[in-house]
Design a protein around this motif. Sequence first.
Motif, PDB file in Angstrom:
ATOM      1  N   GLU A  65       0.817  -1.209   0.000  1.00  0.00           N
ATOM      2  CA  GLU A  65       0.000   0.000   0.000  1.00  0.00           C
ATOM      3  C   GLU A  65       0.852   1.262   0.000  1.00  0.00           C
ATOM      4  OE1 GLU A  65      -2.465  -0.275   3.381  1.00  0.00           O
ATOM      5  OE2 GLU A  65      -3.553  -2.043   2.677  1.00  0.00           O
ATOM      6  N   PHE A  66       2.040   1.199   0.564  1.00  0.00           N
ATOM      7  CA  PHE A  66       2.887   2.382   0.717  1.00  0.00           C
ATOM      8  C   PHE A  66       4.285   2.033   0.242  1.00  0.00           C
ATOM      9  CE2 PHE A  66       5.985   4.717   3.228  1.00  0.00           C
ATOM     10  CZ  PHE A  66       5.593   6.021   2.993  1.00  0.00           C
ATOM     11  N   GLU A  67       4.842   2.833  -0.665  1.00  0.00           N
ATOM     12  CA  GLU A  67       6.189   2.607  -1.157  1.00  0.00           C
ATOM     13  C   GLU A  67       7.036   3.837  -0.877  1.00  0.00           C
ATOM     14  OE1 GLU A  67       6.516   1.323  -5.144  1.00  0.00           O
ATOM     15  OE2 GLU A  67       4.805  -0.019  -5.045  1.00  0.00           O
ATOM     16  N   PRO A  68       8.040   3.735  -0.047  1.00  0.00           N
ATOM     17  CA  PRO A  68       8.897   4.895   0.212  1.00  0.00           C
ATOM     18  C   PRO A  68       9.723   5.238  -1.011  1.00  0.00           C
ATOM     19  CG  PRO A  68       9.817   2.950   1.233  1.00  0.00           C
ATOM     20  CD  PRO A  68       8.489   2.549   0.679  1.00  0.00           C
ATOM     21  N   LEU A  69       9.907   6.532  -1.242  1.00  0.00           N
ATOM     22  CA  LEU A  69      10.693   6.980  -2.383  1.00  0.00           C
ATOM     23  C   LEU A  69      12.170   6.976  -1.996  1.00  0.00           C
ATOM     24  CD1 LEU A  69       8.444   9.919  -3.587  1.00  0.00           C
ATOM     25  CD2 LEU A  69       8.554   7.609  -4.484  1.00  0.00           C
ATOM     26  N   SER A  70      12.754   5.804  -1.897  1.00  0.00           N
ATOM     27  CA  SER A  70      14.162   5.698  -1.551  1.00  0.00           C
ATOM     28  C   SER A  70      14.717   4.421  -2.150  1.00  0.00           C
ATOM     29  CB  SER A  70      14.346   5.691  -0.033  1.00  0.00           C
ATOM     30  OG  SER A  70      13.858   4.484   0.504  1.00  0.00           O
ATOM     31  N   TYR A  98      12.125  -5.307   4.088  1.00  0.00           N
ATOM     32  CA  TYR A  98      11.473  -4.232   3.346  1.00  0.00           C
ATOM     33  C   TYR A  98      10.112  -3.893   3.958  1.00  0.00           C
ATOM     34  CZ  TYR A  98       9.263  -1.703  -0.477  1.00  0.00           C
ATOM     35  OH  TYR A  98       8.614  -0.774  -1.224  1.00  0.00           O
ATOM     36  N   ASP A  99       9.331  -4.904   4.282  1.00  0.00           N
ATOM     37  CA  ASP A  99       8.014  -4.682   4.893  1.00  0.00           C
ATOM     38  C   ASP A  99       8.142  -3.957   6.235  1.00  0.00           C
ATOM     39  OD1 ASP A  99       6.803  -5.882   2.754  1.00  0.00           O
ATOM     40  OD2 ASP A  99       6.553  -7.838   3.727  1.00  0.00           O
ATOM     41  N   GLU A 100       9.195  -4.311   7.009  1.00  0.00           N
ATOM     42  CA  GLU A 100       9.407  -3.639   8.292  1.00  0.00           C
ATOM     43  C   GLU A 100       9.750  -2.165   8.098  1.00  0.00           C
ATOM     44  OE1 GLU A 100      12.441  -5.878  10.211  1.00  0.00           O
ATOM     45  OE2 GLU A 100      11.105  -7.553  10.762  1.00  0.00           O
ATOM     46  N   MET A 101      10.595  -1.889   7.095  1.00  0.00           N
ATOM     47  CA  MET A 101      10.946  -0.494   6.813  1.00  0.00           C
ATOM     48  C   MET A 101       9.727   0.306   6.370  1.00  0.00           C
ATOM     49  SD  MET A 101      14.727  -0.485   5.062  1.00  0.00           S
ATOM     50  CE  MET A 101      14.481  -1.845   3.949  1.00  0.00           C
ATOM     51  N   VAL A 102       8.904  -0.313   5.527  1.00  0.00           N
ATOM     52  CA  VAL A 102       7.693   0.353   5.055  1.00  0.00           C
ATOM     53  C   VAL A 102       6.748   0.616   6.220  1.00  0.00           C
ATOM     54  CG1 VAL A 102       5.598   0.060   3.668  1.00  0.00           C
ATOM     55  CG2 VAL A 102       7.822  -0.543   2.708  1.00  0.00           C
ATOM     56  N   ALA A 103       6.589  -0.376   7.103  1.00  0.00           N
ATOM     57  CA  ALA A 103       5.697  -0.221   8.256  1.00  0.00           C
ATOM     58  C   ALA A 103       6.189   0.889   9.181  1.00  0.00           C
ATOM     59  CB  ALA A 103       5.594  -1.547   9.012  1.00  0.00           C
TER      60      ALA A 103
END
Length: 454
Positions: A65-70, A98-103
């Motif tokens: 649902e959310f993708e960081p721009l990095s 990756y999921d943890e960073m996004v969360a």
Amino acid sequence: RNFFTKRTKELKPAVQSAPGWKLFGKVPPRENLPKDSKIIQQEYEARTGRMYKPPPPSARRKNIEFEPLSTTALILEDRPANLPAKSVEEALRHRQEYDEMVAEAKKREIKEAHKRKKIMRERFKQEENIASAMVIWVNEILPNWEGMRATRRVRELWWQGLPPSVRGKVWSLAVGNELNITPELYEIFLSRAKERWKSFSETNSENDIEDAGASVADREASLELIKLDISRTFPSLYIFQKGGPYHDLLHSVLGAYTCYRPDVGYVQGMSFIAAVLILNLEEADAFIAFANLLNKPCQLAFFRVDHSMMLKYFAAFEVFFEENLPKLFLHFKSYSLTPDIYLIDWIFTLYSKSLPLDLACRVWDVFCRDGEEFLFRTGLGILRLYEDILLQMDFIHIAQFLTKLPEDITSEKLFSCIAAIQMQNSNKKWAQVFASLMKDNKEGDKNHSPALKI
């Protein structure tokens, strides 16, 4: 012509044989020049006879649902073909990281959004309170000033801070005009100040003062000191400095006062008081309030540098300091840290230099209501607010800290600490304690006993 033709032919193969780019390893040189994306698309459509339709954005990574721009998203990419592929365990671990960073990023974003909403709610609430208070002040209190100013309802409303639109008017009424200064009198002393400035600029000398005593000449010479001090008045606002909209106005008010009270002259710190008044009043009204404010006993004692009176104020302050904050009082005593080290700057500028401007104005609000007592109560409130920090400091750090207070100080925290300060000692209030100190000092002078002097 031949020169350019030959050079073009020599450069062309070099461009065609330029090597391609790849992250790992070497690649053979490109045989053809890179084509534009539109040309490639047209060739594809001509070859297949179908129109190319890019996939909808929702088709990519539907489960995210959310993708960081990095560059963290590169964790999910496969390695280049010339490197070993990821194992299943490694791919799963990368997916989990990756999921943890996004969360975590999502959690921070939600927290910041909640914080912004809270600030906006508080701001709207404050604006609504100011608007409703302004209606009460304009329609009820100001038309019936003498009858309502001392009522409990007005005093409570006053404590919460005056609406900016009526602040100047209330200050003027509260300070009063015991000196009976008129706008015409202000113009007279302003004209005299302008003449003095003109004589300074023409002669570049301060020794040509006629029809004046030596002490008056020295005081009026302080007109030149005003120019130096104005540039240091609220420098972050950029409105009182040279070329600013209020520079000349501040210069005029201070110059007129110096000629009006040559026995006081200009003293460093006056510019901050005059500046705050100018921000809330018209020019002549600001001068009238300024002159009357500086004529109060406490301000007159400090600005005339009356050492004996200043010591009495410090002694009265220490009585309530020991009463309210005994631990900090003993800590200061152990370092021989006296009130003059930090109080002089606070009193000289009425906290307008030490506190944020909006907070200083609220201190002024209650100071106009309660008089000089509130200046010392505010000082005790500041000490109470930072008591735990000050108890861990030595002499040098305490002096530095109190000279430059933290910029994040809020009105809610400070005024809650001020409210907790009790201005009563052995059933005596501030005025009674100060009067007893004055009486003791007079008796000490009469008996010539230095032990009773402050």
